[in-house]
Design an enzyme around this catalytic site. Sequence first.
Site, PDB file in Angstrom:
ATOM      1  CD  GLU A 171       3.534  -1.338   7.076  1.00  0.00           C
ATOM      2  OE1 GLU A 171       3.788  -0.239   7.600  1.00  0.00           O
ATOM      3  OE2 GLU A 171       2.388  -1.787   6.997  1.00  0.00           O
TER       4      GLU A 171
ATOM      5  CD  GLN B 116       2.062  -2.751  17.024  1.00  0.00           C
ATOM      6  OE1 GLN B 116       2.073  -1.567  16.735  1.00  0.00           O
ATOM      7  NE2 GLN B 116       2.885  -3.258  17.942  1.00  0.00           N
TER       8      GLN B 116
ATOM      9  CG  ASP C 256       0.750  -5.209  12.435  1.00  0.00           C
ATOM     10  OD1 ASP C 256      -0.280  -4.754  11.930  1.00  0.00           O
ATOM     11  OD2 ASP C 256       1.876  -4.777  12.202  1.00  0.00           O
TER      12      ASP C 256
ATOM     13  CD1 TRP D 256      -2.127  -1.022   7.257  1.00  0.00           C
ATOM     14  CD2 TRP D 256      -3.164   0.145   8.860  1.00  0.00           C
ATOM     15  NE1 TRP D 256      -1.574  -1.370   8.462  1.00  0.00           N
ATOM     16  CE2 TRP D 256      -2.191  -0.666   9.456  1.00  0.00           C
ATOM     17  CE3 TRP D 256      -3.948   0.969   9.672  1.00  0.00           C
ATOM     18  CZ2 TRP D 256      -1.966  -0.685  10.833  1.00  0.00           C
ATOM     19  CZ3 TRP D 256      -3.733   0.954  11.046  1.00  0.00           C
ATOM     20  CH2 TRP D 256      -2.758   0.129  11.606  1.00  0.00           C
TER      21      TRP D 256
ATOM     22  CD1 TRP E  66      -5.046  -0.447  17.339  1.00  0.00           C
ATOM     23  CD2 TRP E  66      -6.817   0.138  16.109  1.00  0.00           C
ATOM     24  NE1 TRP E  66      -4.679  -0.512  16.012  1.00  0.00           N
ATOM     25  CE2 TRP E  66      -5.742  -0.162  15.243  1.00  0.00           C
ATOM     26  CE3 TRP E  66      -8.046   0.525  15.566  1.00  0.00           C
ATOM     27  CZ2 TRP E  66      -5.856  -0.073  13.852  1.00  0.00           C
ATOM     28  CZ3 TRP E  66      -8.148   0.612  14.185  1.00  0.00           C
ATOM     29  CH2 TRP E  66      -7.060   0.314  13.339  1.00  0.00           C
ATOM     30  CG  MET E  67      -5.341  -6.639  17.921  1.00  0.00           C
ATOM     31  SD  MET E  67      -5.993  -8.222  18.525  1.00  0.00           S
ATOM     32  CE  MET E  67      -6.721  -8.820  17.024  1.00  0.00           C
TER      33      MET E  67
HETATM   34  C1  FRU Z   1       1.754  -2.873   9.927  1.00  0.00           C
HETATM   35  C2  FRU Z   1       2.374  -1.776  10.761  1.00  0.00           C
HETATM   36  C3  FRU Z   1       3.799  -2.128  11.086  1.00  0.00           C
HETATM   37  C4  FRU Z   1       4.045  -1.350  12.350  1.00  0.00           C
HETATM   38  C5  FRU Z   1       2.707  -1.414  13.045  1.00  0.00           C
HETATM   39  C6  FRU Z   1       2.343  -0.193  13.829  1.00  0.00           C
HETATM   40  O1  FRU Z   1       0.368  -2.946   9.999  1.00  0.00           O
HETATM   41  O2  FRU Z   1       2.298  -0.540  10.065  1.00  0.00           O
HETATM   42  O3  FRU Z   1       4.741  -1.855  10.057  1.00  0.00           O
HETATM   43  O4  FRU Z   1       5.068  -1.917  13.120  1.00  0.00           O
HETATM   44  O5  FRU Z   1       1.738  -1.620  12.021  1.00  0.00           O
HETATM   45  O6  FRU Z   1       1.149  -0.376  14.540  1.00  0.00           O
END
Ligand code: FRU
Length: 464
Positions: free
Chosen positions: A183, A35, A19, A271, A16-17
Amino acid sequence: MSLPRPRFHLAPAQNWMNDPNGLVFAGDRWHAFFQFNPQGNDWGNMSWGHASSPDLLHWDEHPVALRHRPGEQIYSGSVVAGDDGTLTAFYTSAYDHGVQAQSRATSVDGGFTWTMDAANPMLDRGSADFRDPKVVRVPGGGWLMLTVEAVERRVVFYASDDLRTWRETGSFGPLGPEGVVWECPDLVRLPLEGTTERVWVLLLSTNPVGDDADPAGSAMHYVVGDLVDDVFHSPAADLRPLDHGRDCYAGVTFDSAPGGSAVMLAWMGNWRYAHVVPTSPWRGAMSLPRTLGLRRADDALHLVQRPVLPPLDDVELDSPAIAPHAVLEVRWDTAATGTMRLRLEGEGDAVVDVIHDPAARTLSVSRSGREADALHPDFAGVRTAPLVDPAAGALTLVIDGPLMEVFADDGLTALSHLVTLGAGPVTVSATASTSVVPTVRVGEARVGSPAPTAQEGPAAPAAA
Ligand code: FRU
């Protein structure tokens, strides 16, 4: 259906990837952290994955840079390059006990290995929604850190001279829609086309929350303003959409980009349905890198996005079937053509329509067909963007497996979407409301990276 891997967009070999994190140009390479779940292709065990590229189109994946630990996940953040070559990463420590606080790590080998500070967390307000530190240089010296108080819809600013001690300088927000969290903020100083001026612009992502959350899901925005006493200010009463598609989120820019340009990468996901996108063993991809600027039109300043495109081999569109890794340059005379519809049809039952309507001054993209319906109840549908210059008959459409980005209005209008066209040939047809046929020039992308297979990608290049 399983959707194919992109070839010239950043996507992990597996797992999974979401941000982009810690984007930085260092050691003659573009480094992207992101991420990443080292253990599977669902969100979880959040860590920073790592990839680097010489040209923003060919990416090599490296071992995980910052790994989650018992009781602590590593959420989004940023990296800055110091004059001595040291890289400093700022990330959110998301603790299992519920607090989110900002932490630090440094790398002296160009980003391949990292040491977390013993004194972490560096900034702790006891908040459960304090995250996404983005550190930017301030002209004249010093650093500014943007973070969000996500639920309060505020960007909180801190200033520092040494990247260690931080002083809160103020905050921006709330404004715009309620029922969302804020975010991944970023602050960029963008060149205003045709002038020598630069103007401060805040980038921000919002995600609907709550029982009655907006099914459109996550989206990116921008606000034009100024930086006064280390706080962003704007007379704007609302957030402006940065991308009118469904899948452009958490975009941030590279530190230390050559020439001081603002180059943004965003996660091509939403999301609302990211968890069910049918790809394996990987899930999640980045947008094409986009150089940002501003243009004055209709008496307002608008964001301009110019994608970095892969090298292309021209192909004739006499057989209308193309490979799903291509760039389409569509040119037409809007006065003669009227409404122009570009239809893409993939294997299975998947249709994408791009409709340019100069009378309505709109550009819309729709996803339809069985494959789109099957992905998620909120996936299929139409998105419509207003056009600033509807008389200009030109658009660039980039398709790379499940990723489709459309740019029009000479960079003023962008729509980014995941699409379900599949791995087989895609049939392209352009039609008009008159009998005039628009010209479509197709370039097949010459960047063809086969799917990587290494466990966590290749190791760091020896030269790094
Ligand atoms: C945004 C987010 C960020 C958080 C990260 C967690 O997509 O929700 O706010 O740091 O993803 O994976």
